[in-house]
Design a protein around this motif. Sequence first.
Motif, PDB file in Angstrom:
ATOM      1  N   ILE A  78       4.290 -13.156  10.184  1.00 15.64           N
ATOM      2  CA  ILE A  78       3.464 -13.128   8.977  1.00 15.64           C
ATOM      3  C   ILE A  78       4.219 -12.446   7.850  1.00 15.64           C
ATOM      4  CG2 ILE A  78       1.319 -13.139  10.312  1.00 15.64           C
ATOM      5  CD1 ILE A  78       1.026 -10.187   9.853  1.00 15.64           C
ATOM      6  N   ASP A  79       3.806 -12.772   6.630  1.00 15.18           N
ATOM      7  CA  ASP A  79       4.400 -12.142   5.451  1.00 15.18           C
ATOM      8  C   ASP A  79       3.350 -12.078   4.347  1.00 15.18           C
ATOM      9  OD1 ASP A  79       4.166 -14.730   4.541  1.00 15.18           O
ATOM     10  OD2 ASP A  79       6.319 -15.116   4.421  1.00 15.18           O
ATOM     11  N   GLY A  80       3.758 -11.558   3.186  1.00 18.24           N
ATOM     12  CA  GLY A  80       2.847 -11.475   2.055  1.00 18.24           C
ATOM     13  C   GLY A  80       1.899 -10.300   2.150  1.00 18.24           C
ATOM     14  N   ASP A  81       0.740 -10.459   1.530  1.00 19.76           N
ATOM     15  CA  ASP A  81      -0.281  -9.410   1.503  1.00 19.76           C
ATOM     16  C   ASP A  81      -1.249  -9.581   2.664  1.00 19.76           C
ATOM     17  OD1 ASP A  81       0.823  -8.413  -0.843  1.00 19.76           O
ATOM     18  OD2 ASP A  81      -0.464  -9.669  -2.115  1.00 19.76           O
ATOM     19  N   VAL A  82      -1.722  -8.446   3.190  1.00 23.77           N
ATOM     20  CA  VAL A  82      -2.682  -8.463   4.299  1.00 23.77           C
ATOM     21  C   VAL A  82      -3.771  -7.428   4.035  1.00 23.77           C
ATOM     22  CG1 VAL A  82      -0.945  -9.171   5.983  1.00 23.77           C
ATOM     23  CG2 VAL A  82      -1.412  -6.736   5.645  1.00 23.77           C
ATOM     24  N   GLU A  83      -4.876  -7.579   4.724  1.00 21.23           N
ATOM     25  CA  GLU A  83      -5.902  -6.527   4.755  1.00 21.23           C
ATOM     26  C   GLU A  83      -5.839  -5.853   6.117  1.00 21.23           C
ATOM     27  OE1 GLU A  83     -10.725  -5.707   4.413  1.00 21.23           O
ATOM     28  OE2 GLU A  83      -9.962  -7.765   4.345  1.00 21.23           O
ATOM     29  N   VAL A  84      -5.689  -4.545   6.108  1.00 21.14           N
ATOM     30  CA  VAL A  84      -5.626  -3.752   7.331  1.00 21.14           C
ATOM     31  C   VAL A  84      -7.038  -3.323   7.717  1.00 21.14           C
ATOM     32  CG1 VAL A  84      -4.749  -1.620   8.356  1.00 21.14           C
ATOM     33  CG2 VAL A  84      -3.318  -2.913   6.757  1.00 21.14           C
ATOM     34  N   ARG A  85      -7.408  -3.579   8.942  1.00 22.06           N
ATOM     35  CA  ARG A  85      -8.721  -3.154   9.441  1.00 22.06           C
ATOM     36  C   ARG A  85      -8.533  -2.402  10.755  1.00 22.06           C
ATOM     37  NH1 ARG A  85     -12.377  -8.692   8.685  1.00 22.06           N
ATOM     38  NH2 ARG A  85     -12.224  -8.825   6.389  1.00 22.06           N
ATOM     39  N   ILE A  86      -8.880  -1.124  10.756  1.00 23.35           N
ATOM     40  CA  ILE A  86      -8.801  -0.305  11.967  1.00 23.35           C
ATOM     41  C   ILE A  86     -10.008  -0.600  12.853  1.00 23.35           C
ATOM     42  CG2 ILE A  86      -8.621   2.050  12.858  1.00 23.35           C
ATOM     43  CD1 ILE A  86      -6.284   1.208  11.060  1.00 23.35           C
ATOM     44  N   ASP A  87      -9.801  -0.686  14.157  1.00 19.17           N
ATOM     45  CA  ASP A  87     -10.905  -0.811  15.103  1.00 19.17           C
ATOM     46  C   ASP A  87     -11.615   0.545  15.177  1.00 19.17           C
ATOM     47  OD1 ASP A  87     -12.471  -0.729  17.509  1.00 19.17           O
ATOM     48  OD2 ASP A  87     -11.301  -2.381  18.333  1.00 19.17           O
ATOM     49  N   THR A  88     -12.777   0.638  14.531  1.00 18.80           N
ATOM     50  CA  THR A  88     -13.455   1.937  14.397  1.00 18.80           C
ATOM     51  C   THR A  88     -14.053   2.422  15.717  1.00 18.80           C
ATOM     52  OG1 THR A  88     -15.439   0.776  13.596  1.00 18.80           O
ATOM     53  CG2 THR A  88     -13.915   1.647  11.942  1.00 18.80           C
ATOM     54  N   ASP A  89     -14.467   1.495  16.590  1.00 18.97           N
ATOM     55  CA  ASP A  89     -15.002   1.919  17.889  1.00 18.97           C
ATOM     56  C   ASP A  89     -13.900   2.582  18.717  1.00 18.97           C
ATOM     57  OD1 ASP A  89     -17.539   0.970  17.312  1.00 18.97           O
ATOM     58  OD2 ASP A  89     -17.210  -0.966  18.287  1.00 18.97           O
ATOM     59  N   HIS A  90     -12.731   1.964  18.734  1.00 16.32           N
ATOM     60  CA  HIS A  90     -11.592   2.538  19.452  1.00 16.32           C
ATOM     61  C   HIS A  90     -11.202   3.877  18.843  1.00 16.32           C
ATOM     62  CE1 HIS A  90      -7.244   3.065  20.238  1.00 16.32           C
ATOM     63  NE2 HIS A  90      -7.476   2.461  21.388  1.00 16.32           N
ATOM     64  N   ARG A  91     -11.111   3.937  17.509  1.00 17.32           N
ATOM     65  CA  ARG A  91     -10.758   5.187  16.828  1.00 17.32           C
ATOM     66  C   ARG A  91     -11.741   6.292  17.208  1.00 17.32           C
ATOM     67  NH1 ARG A  91      -9.046   6.894  11.537  1.00 17.32           N
ATOM     68  NH2 ARG A  91      -7.293   5.443  11.708  1.00 17.32           N
ATOM     69  N   HIS A  92     -13.038   5.966  17.221  1.00 22.87           N
ATOM     70  CA  HIS A  92     -14.043   6.987  17.525  1.00 22.87           C
ATOM     71  C   HIS A  92     -13.941   7.465  18.967  1.00 22.87           C
ATOM     72  CE1 HIS A  92     -18.122   8.588  18.458  1.00 22.87           C
ATOM     73  NE2 HIS A  92     -17.970   9.134  17.272  1.00 22.87           N
ATOM     74  N   ARG A  93     -13.715   6.548  19.911  1.00 21.29           N
ATOM     75  CA  ARG A  93     -13.563   6.961  21.316  1.00 21.29           C
ATOM     76  C   ARG A  93     -12.389   7.910  21.474  1.00 21.29           C
ATOM     77  NH1 ARG A  93     -14.751   1.597  22.429  1.00 21.29           N
ATOM     78  NH2 ARG A  93     -12.533   1.059  22.604  1.00 21.29           N
ATOM     79  N   VAL A  94     -11.253   7.539  20.892  1.00 21.88           N
ATOM     80  CA  VAL A  94     -10.055   8.361  21.034  1.00 21.88           C
ATOM     81  C   VAL A  94     -10.236   9.698  20.330  1.00 21.88           C
ATOM     82  CG1 VAL A  94      -7.603   8.504  20.449  1.00 21.88           C
ATOM     83  CG2 VAL A  94      -8.541   6.369  21.344  1.00 21.88           C
ATOM     84  N   ALA A  95     -10.807   9.685  19.115  1.00 23.31           N
ATOM     85  CA  ALA A  95     -11.035  10.931  18.379  1.00 23.31           C
ATOM     86  C   ALA A  95     -12.011  11.840  19.116  1.00 23.31           C
ATOM     87  CB  ALA A  95     -11.550  10.619  16.976  1.00 23.31           C
ATOM     88  N   SER A  96     -13.025  11.249  19.738  1.00 24.72           N
ATOM     89  CA  SER A  96     -13.990  12.043  20.513  1.00 24.72           C
ATOM     90  C   SER A  96     -13.307  12.692  21.710  1.00 24.72           C
ATOM     91  CB  SER A  96     -15.152  11.165  20.988  1.00 24.72           C
ATOM     92  OG  SER A  96     -15.882  10.637  19.907  1.00 24.72           O
ATOM     93  N   LEU A  97     -12.548  11.891  22.455  1.00 18.10           N
ATOM     94  CA  LEU A  97     -11.826  12.433  23.604  1.00 18.10           C
ATOM     95  C   LEU A  97     -10.872  13.544  23.193  1.00 18.10           C
ATOM     96  CD1 LEU A  97     -10.817   9.293  25.695  1.00 18.10           C
ATOM     97  CD2 LEU A  97     -12.092  11.246  26.558  1.00 18.10           C
ATOM     98  N   HIS A  98     -10.138  13.301  22.097  1.00 20.45           N
ATOM     99  CA  HIS A  98      -9.146  14.279  21.681  1.00 20.45           C
ATOM    100  C   HIS A  98      -9.815  15.571  21.216  1.00 20.45           C
ATOM    101  CE1 HIS A  98      -4.742  14.443  20.151  1.00 20.45           C
ATOM    102  NE2 HIS A  98      -5.130  15.601  20.654  1.00 20.45           N
ATOM    103  N   THR A  99     -10.900  15.443  20.465  1.00 18.87           N
ATOM    104  CA  THR A  99     -11.613  16.638  20.007  1.00 18.87           C
ATOM    105  C   THR A  99     -12.176  17.422  21.181  1.00 18.87           C
ATOM    106  OG1 THR A  99     -12.194  15.493  17.951  1.00 18.87           O
ATOM    107  CG2 THR A  99     -13.446  17.482  18.499  1.00 18.87           C
ATOM    108  N   MET A 100     -12.783  16.728  22.135  1.00 19.00           N
ATOM    109  CA  MET A 100     -13.364  17.425  23.279  1.00 19.00           C
ATOM    110  C   MET A 100     -12.283  17.989  24.202  1.00 19.00           C
ATOM    111  SD  MET A 100     -16.458  17.639  22.727  1.00 19.00           S
ATOM    112  CE  MET A 100     -16.105  17.585  20.972  1.00 19.00           C
ATOM    113  N   SER A 101     -11.097  17.372  24.201  1.00 19.21           N
ATOM    114  CA  SER A 101      -9.998  17.972  24.971  1.00 19.21           C
ATOM    115  C   SER A 101      -9.592  19.307  24.367  1.00 19.21           C
ATOM    116  CB  SER A 101      -8.804  17.017  25.049  1.00 19.21           C
ATOM    117  OG  SER A 101      -8.078  16.958  23.839  1.00 19.21           O
TER     118      SER A 101
END
Length: 239
Positions: A78-101
Amino acid sequence: MAIYLCHEHPDLTAHDASVVDARPGAVALSRSAFHPGGGGQVSDIGTLVTSDGPVTVARIEVDGDTWWHMLDDESALIDGDVEVRIDTDHRHRVASLHTMSHVLNAFVYQEFEGSLVTGAQINGDGTGRMDFDLSQIDNDRLRALEAPVNDVIERGHAVDAVYVDAAEAAATNGLVRSLSVAPPPTDDGRLRLIDVAGLDRQACGGTHLSNTAESPPFKIGKIENKGKRNRRVRFTLGA
């Protein structure tokens, strides 16, 4: 430790970017809110929306100063311009685990006279583990820490990221909790700390919640002996 876009703007989960380099199955962008992973934490996943449709980003691979967004379709170019979209469910799971660790780490540090972390793994499926420099202890004492961790979730402690002078941090006991490695400072000599209000403050470059109340319940699972001085605590998130 680099200052990532996701550090500066932790709520930024969608933005525009341009392709600056590409090869089949991988692309580098002009800017990216993906967290690249590291320190035992998996990277963010998500989607790049192109003129031809969405392409899934499976992981980030860091090569020097280049972040390669590794695509599910290994033949995609791919090339040119793109829209970046983070998977928010995955981000939240990982952030929750990391915070609780961090919260678990705080209680282990208090309960077992400054025991340090010897390893960690934060996964995208809601599971994780931490290894501690512990020898002759009763595993039930470790398992009993599940209740105070969940109490921290229920009470809702604020979680903030702050930067301090690296030399000051090195002179302060407890800010760096790893037995063998320490996060590198930023280019201007600062260290990123994650501050769980009233409970814990330690160096870290990962993703975290803004309040412990955002986390699902925390469950300690199997506890294993890994050598004479290493105790592995496995944990999960969920009801």
